[in-house]
Design a protein around this motif. Sequence first.
Motif, PDB file in Angstrom:
ATOM      1  N   TYR A  39       5.395 -17.204  -5.002  1.00  0.00           N
ATOM      2  CA  TYR A  39       5.913 -17.639  -3.717  1.00  0.00           C
ATOM      3  C   TYR A  39       5.289 -18.942  -3.265  1.00  0.00           C
ATOM      4  CZ  TYR A  39       9.118 -13.954  -2.779  1.00  0.00           C
ATOM      5  OH  TYR A  39      10.216 -13.157  -2.827  1.00  0.00           O
ATOM      6  N   THR A  43       5.083 -17.722   2.807  1.00  0.00           N
ATOM      7  CA  THR A  43       4.409 -16.441   3.033  1.00  0.00           C
ATOM      8  C   THR A  43       5.350 -15.313   2.603  1.00  0.00           C
ATOM      9  OG1 THR A  43       5.168 -16.652   5.293  1.00  0.00           O
ATOM     10  CG2 THR A  43       2.833 -17.080   4.880  1.00  0.00           C
ATOM     11  N   VAL A  44       4.752 -14.243   2.125  1.00  0.00           N
ATOM     12  CA  VAL A  44       5.562 -13.135   1.644  1.00  0.00           C
ATOM     13  C   VAL A  44       5.475 -11.977   2.615  1.00  0.00           C
ATOM     14  CG1 VAL A  44       6.116 -11.840  -0.430  1.00  0.00           C
ATOM     15  CG2 VAL A  44       4.587 -13.789  -0.574  1.00  0.00           C
ATOM     16  N   ASP A  45       6.629 -11.418   2.893  1.00  0.00           N
ATOM     17  CA  ASP A  45       6.686 -10.242   3.736  1.00  0.00           C
ATOM     18  C   ASP A  45       6.046  -9.072   2.993  1.00  0.00           C
ATOM     19  OD1 ASP A  45       7.796  -9.580   6.322  1.00  0.00           O
ATOM     20  OD2 ASP A  45       8.863  -8.008   5.184  1.00  0.00           O
ATOM     21  N   TYR A  49       6.750  -7.906  -0.766  1.00  0.00           N
ATOM     22  CA  TYR A  49       5.642  -7.950  -1.701  1.00  0.00           C
ATOM     23  C   TYR A  49       5.554  -6.644  -2.485  1.00  0.00           C
ATOM     24  CZ  TYR A  49       0.846  -8.368  -3.420  1.00  0.00           C
ATOM     25  OH  TYR A  49      -0.258  -8.405  -4.207  1.00  0.00           O
TER      26      TYR A  49
END
Lengths: 336, 304
Positions: A39, A43-45, A49
């Motif tokens: 990613y 930012t990854v949720d 994730y």
Amino acid sequence: MLRFLLTRLALIIPTFLGVTLMTFAMIRLVPGDPILLMYGERTVDESVYQKLKAEMGLDRPILVQYASYLNDMAHGNFGKSITTRTPVLSEFVTLFPATVELSLTAMTLAILIGLPAGIVAAVRRNTAFDHTVMGASLTGYSMPIFWWGLLMILTFSVWLGWTPVSGRMAVKYFIEPVTGFSLIDSYLAGDWSAFKSALHHLILPACVLSTVPLAVIARMTRSSMLEVLNEDYIRTARAKGLPPWRVVGLHALRNALIPVITVIGLQVGALLGGAILTETIFSWPGVGNWLIESIRRRDYPVVQGGILLAASIVMIVNLMVDVLYGLINPRIRKGH
Amino acid sequence: MTAQVDIAAAVGTRAEHKPMHPLAEFWHYFRQNKGALAGLTIIVALALIAIGADALAPYPPAEQFRDALLRPPFWADGGSWQYVLGTDDVGRDMLSRLIHGTRVSMVIGISVIALGLVVGVMLGLLAGFFPGLLGIAIMRAMDTLLALPALLLAIVVVAILGPGLFNAMLAVSIVVLPHFARLTRAAVLTELAKDYVTAARITGARLPRMMFLTVLPNCLAPLIVQATLGFSTAILDTAALGFLGIGAQPPTPEWGTMLSDALQFIQRAWWVVTFPGVAILLTVLSFNLMGDGLRDALDPKLKR
């Protein structure tokens, strides 16, 4: 023969497992969390994730992961691209014909020019022709083909305007892909201007890609011919009064070809490496270009699957060469 | 034989048949190969350029002359002696970058070969001395590395480690390593069957001594040839990685990276594209020439 074939097959299995181990380990050796890495800045949720982690199986024990990885491979499941969400295998299958078309053309050129050049150089040993061929061949062998490609573009596309700079066919043509080979497809469609366009696009990258194999084949043919021409049976053939072309073309060439075929087979792998560079320079929509792009995008499933697929094809080709080699040379077949 | 003695006697010199010192013999054969000598000369010149880069280069490699962007070389229209080979898109002197690039390439070659050679020879020795499970495991691992095309393997390693010059060099040493391992193992297996090895074993030489002092020196000839030829692979492949944007990163004056930076100016400024390539070609060609010469001089089959 069957025994020879089976031994060869048995030998390829550990190598293949080694490659799967390598591609399997690849994604896990990348420093840091592979999912976060993929990613990048974004930012990854948390739910995404976890979902990705489960999808890639990274939450299970390592041996289980490897076993399921092998199982997936065996079922033709090479994962999905993160950027396009299409299965890696189907992307590979779409792009692979372009690479094959380019490589086959390059190899054909290399054999058509390299073989006769090597034969003549050997027969006319130490003449100006021989020295020229060997000089050119050593230069070709040392050529950084990414630069060579740029020079060709500069000369033939930019200055002379003979060939297009990139792509496989002019945009105005659309040919329904049947074989995936633009030449064959446009021929089948009966569209001559599209065929010409495809040929125009193909010729320059193919010449660039053929440089190294051509040099290697010419060198190998020459030295192999020289060795054979010193054999007693050649003297016998000459003493019988056979015409020189028969002695060279039939008696000598048949035996001289054995090492040349091996070298041609070995060049297949090198060709794929060269294709990566050639495709990048000419924006050729093939596997090499795709791999490099996915490395740049950190699309790990593509890199992983693509490399395994490419490596498997190289291994299969090498196996075929080996078998062919055994067929034409009984000493190899019986020796083992 | 008699004719030789007669001539020697006639000339008045002593017909002494002392075998040549191995080094003298090597030089005798090597010297006959004009190409190899040319290669050696260029390599020595390149090495000197690499060592004296700071003194030789007119400007620092990364210094940008903002008022002189994309200046052509001195013989072209608009060129001047101030920037002998012109400048690139941010006004850096091409000649200075090429000279410093020589140093980068020499360092690449030496490090890659040193690492590949040491690890490869160790693995090859082990595989040769322990042909059982250990040997098989090592050779299968080497086969796996060889199954991938060289550039693809380098790309895999860089994909794992991340882009950069150091990682690219590491990747390329992994590419050249299996060749050294295979050669060493093959040579070791041949040597182990010879009498002098049996003699050494009977006199009680221990394993390290057997490996490094008894057997290894006799396996060196093919390794030297391979190391020279590997030098060109190292430079070529690292440059290719640089060109693909996953090797040395700008502003490092590495030749492949310079080429990839120059790509977009190919139509406007031929010199930024031409010179780095010439430098790569010349270097790789010299190492290949010398490698061929070394092989001919060291290969006992071709001697006679």
